[in-house]
Design a protein around this motif. Structure first.
Motif, PDB file in Angstrom:
ATOM      1  N   SER A   7      41.841  47.225  13.749  1.00  0.00           N
ATOM      2  CA  SER A   7      42.621  45.995  13.684  1.00  0.00           C
ATOM      3  C   SER A   7      41.677  44.804  13.790  1.00  0.00           C
ATOM      4  O   SER A   7      42.110  43.683  13.978  1.00  0.00           O
ATOM      5  CB  SER A   7      43.631  45.976  14.835  1.00  0.00           C
ATOM      6  N   HIS A  23      42.088  48.785  17.267  1.00  0.00           N
ATOM      7  CA  HIS A  23      43.077  49.844  17.040  1.00  0.00           C
ATOM      8  C   HIS A  23      42.691  50.554  15.759  1.00  0.00           C
ATOM      9  O   HIS A  23      42.396  49.915  14.746  1.00  0.00           O
ATOM     10  CB  HIS A  23      44.482  49.250  16.914  1.00  0.00           C
ATOM     11  N   CYS A  24      42.662  51.882  15.775  1.00  0.00           N
ATOM     12  CA  CYS A  24      42.343  52.623  14.555  1.00  0.00           C
ATOM     13  C   CYS A  24      43.527  53.476  14.128  1.00  0.00           C
ATOM     14  O   CYS A  24      44.305  53.946  14.962  1.00  0.00           O
ATOM     15  CB  CYS A  24      41.093  53.480  14.724  1.00  0.00           C
ATOM     16  N   SER A  25      43.646  53.636  12.830  1.00  0.00           N
ATOM     17  CA  SER A  25      44.705  54.483  12.278  1.00  0.00           C
ATOM     18  C   SER A  25      44.298  55.948  12.394  1.00  0.00           C
ATOM     19  O   SER A  25      43.135  56.269  12.674  1.00  0.00           O
ATOM     20  CB  SER A  25      44.930  54.135  10.806  1.00  0.00           C
ATOM     21  N   ALA A  26      45.237  56.824  12.157  1.00  0.00           N
ATOM     22  CA  ALA A  26      44.940  58.259  12.178  1.00  0.00           C
ATOM     23  C   ALA A  26      43.907  58.598  11.108  1.00  0.00           C
ATOM     24  O   ALA A  26      42.992  59.392  11.348  1.00  0.00           O
ATOM     25  CB  ALA A  26      46.223  59.059  11.958  1.00  0.00           C
ATOM     26  N   SER A  29      40.474  57.424  12.283  1.00  0.00           N
ATOM     27  CA  SER A  29      40.014  58.313  13.343  1.00  0.00           C
ATOM     28  C   SER A  29      39.500  59.625  12.765  1.00  0.00           C
ATOM     29  O   SER A  29      38.403  60.089  13.116  1.00  0.00           O
ATOM     30  CB  SER A  29      41.153  58.587  14.331  1.00  0.00           C
ATOM     31  N   PRO A 127      40.166  57.700  19.563  1.00  0.00           N
ATOM     32  CA  PRO A 127      41.324  58.526  19.906  1.00  0.00           C
ATOM     33  C   PRO A 127      41.705  59.468  18.763  1.00  0.00           C
ATOM     34  O   PRO A 127      41.768  59.055  17.611  1.00  0.00           O
ATOM     35  CB  PRO A 127      42.430  57.503  20.173  1.00  0.00           C
ATOM     36  N   GLY A 129      43.859  61.191  16.285  1.00  0.00           N
ATOM     37  CA  GLY A 129      45.132  60.779  15.703  1.00  0.00           C
ATOM     38  C   GLY A 129      45.329  59.279  15.659  1.00  0.00           C
ATOM     39  O   GLY A 129      46.406  58.799  15.303  1.00  0.00           O
ATOM     40  N   GLY A 130      44.303  58.514  16.029  1.00  0.00           N
ATOM     41  CA  GLY A 130      44.408  57.055  16.000  1.00  0.00           C
ATOM     42  C   GLY A 130      44.885  56.493  17.315  1.00  0.00           C
ATOM     43  O   GLY A 130      45.349  57.224  18.194  1.00  0.00           O
ATOM     44  N   GLY A 131      44.767  55.178  17.459  1.00  0.00           N
ATOM     45  CA  GLY A 131      45.210  54.514  18.679  1.00  0.00           C
ATOM     46  C   GLY A 131      44.250  53.424  19.111  1.00  0.00           C
ATOM     47  O   GLY A 131      43.410  52.966  18.329  1.00  0.00           O
ATOM     48  N   GLU A 132      44.365  53.029  20.359  1.00  0.00           N
ATOM     49  CA  GLU A 132      43.563  51.936  20.894  1.00  0.00           C
ATOM     50  C   GLU A 132      42.160  52.407  21.290  1.00  0.00           C
ATOM     51  O   GLU A 132      42.003  53.492  21.841  1.00  0.00           O
ATOM     52  CB  GLU A 132      44.242  51.330  22.127  1.00  0.00           C
TER      53      GLU A 132
END
Length: 197
Positions: A7, A23-26, A29, A127, A129-132
């Motif tokens: 992001s 923040h990254c997408s799946a 990641s 992370p 699967g993606g996430g912070e």
């Protein structure tokens, strides 16, 4: 792959307490984890294939290979300490292969350790699967090292030079790899800018 990574990195706080957030997408990641894990496998295989040395057993000082990797990707990650084209630049007549081999044998295990530590830092903080993502300054520096090493690996495979095209024909077998290389270059720059703020 023209979207900005994650992001966009944002720094919260300042000094030693600063945290770098994104923040990254799946998909991002999965991509990062896959290419960094592949690089780790190459480096680990190189380290584990080093010849055994009696001095290591006696002193506990590890030694590595004395010859450069034959693989172009590993060769880019673990280059010689001295190249013949540097002779005139540094004012010496020649440095023979024995010196390069000795320097490599002593230093390569430590260099591999440092590259693997940076790669594992990235893997530990991306992370699944993606996430912070939240990084300390030290972790952000490790990320830069890992991203740069992956870029070097891809660049060696692609034969990247200053004259390399920005795009390849979509049917070219390395077209997707070039997109990933460009994407990583952008991500490295974004994070560097945030660290320099």
């Amino acid at each position: 792959m023209t979207a900005r990574f994650l992001s966009g990195w944002k720094r919260r706080g300042s000094g030693d307490s600063a945290v770098y957030l994104a923040h990254c997408s799946a998909h991002e990641s999965d991509l990062l984890r896959s290419i960094v894990e592949s690089m780790c496998e190459l480096l680990t295989e190189r380290a584990e294939s080093a010849p055994s040395d009696e001095l290591t057993a006696i002193t506990g000082i590890r030694s590595g290979h004395s010859s450069a990797p034959q693989d172009a990707t590993l060769g880019r990650l673990l280059p010689d300490f001295h190249r013949p084209d540097q002779d005139e630049e540094i004012g010496c007549d020649a440095v023979n292969g024995d010196l390069n081999g000795a320097l490599r044998s002593i230093n390569e295990p430590v260099i591999i350790d440092e590259k693997l530590a940076a790669a594992h830092c990235l893997l530990d903080t991306v992370p699944v699967g993606g996430g912070e993502i939240a990084l300390t300054r030290a972790q952000a520096d490790q990320w830069l090292t890992a991203i740069n090493d992956v870029r070097l690996s891809l660049g060696a495979m692609l034969g990247i030079t200053e004259d390399a095209p920005d795009e390849l024909d979509p049917d070219h077998p390395y077209a997707a790899h070039l997109h990933v290389y460009r994407w990583l270059t952008e991500q490295q720059w974004i994070l560097v800018e945030e660290l320099m703020e």
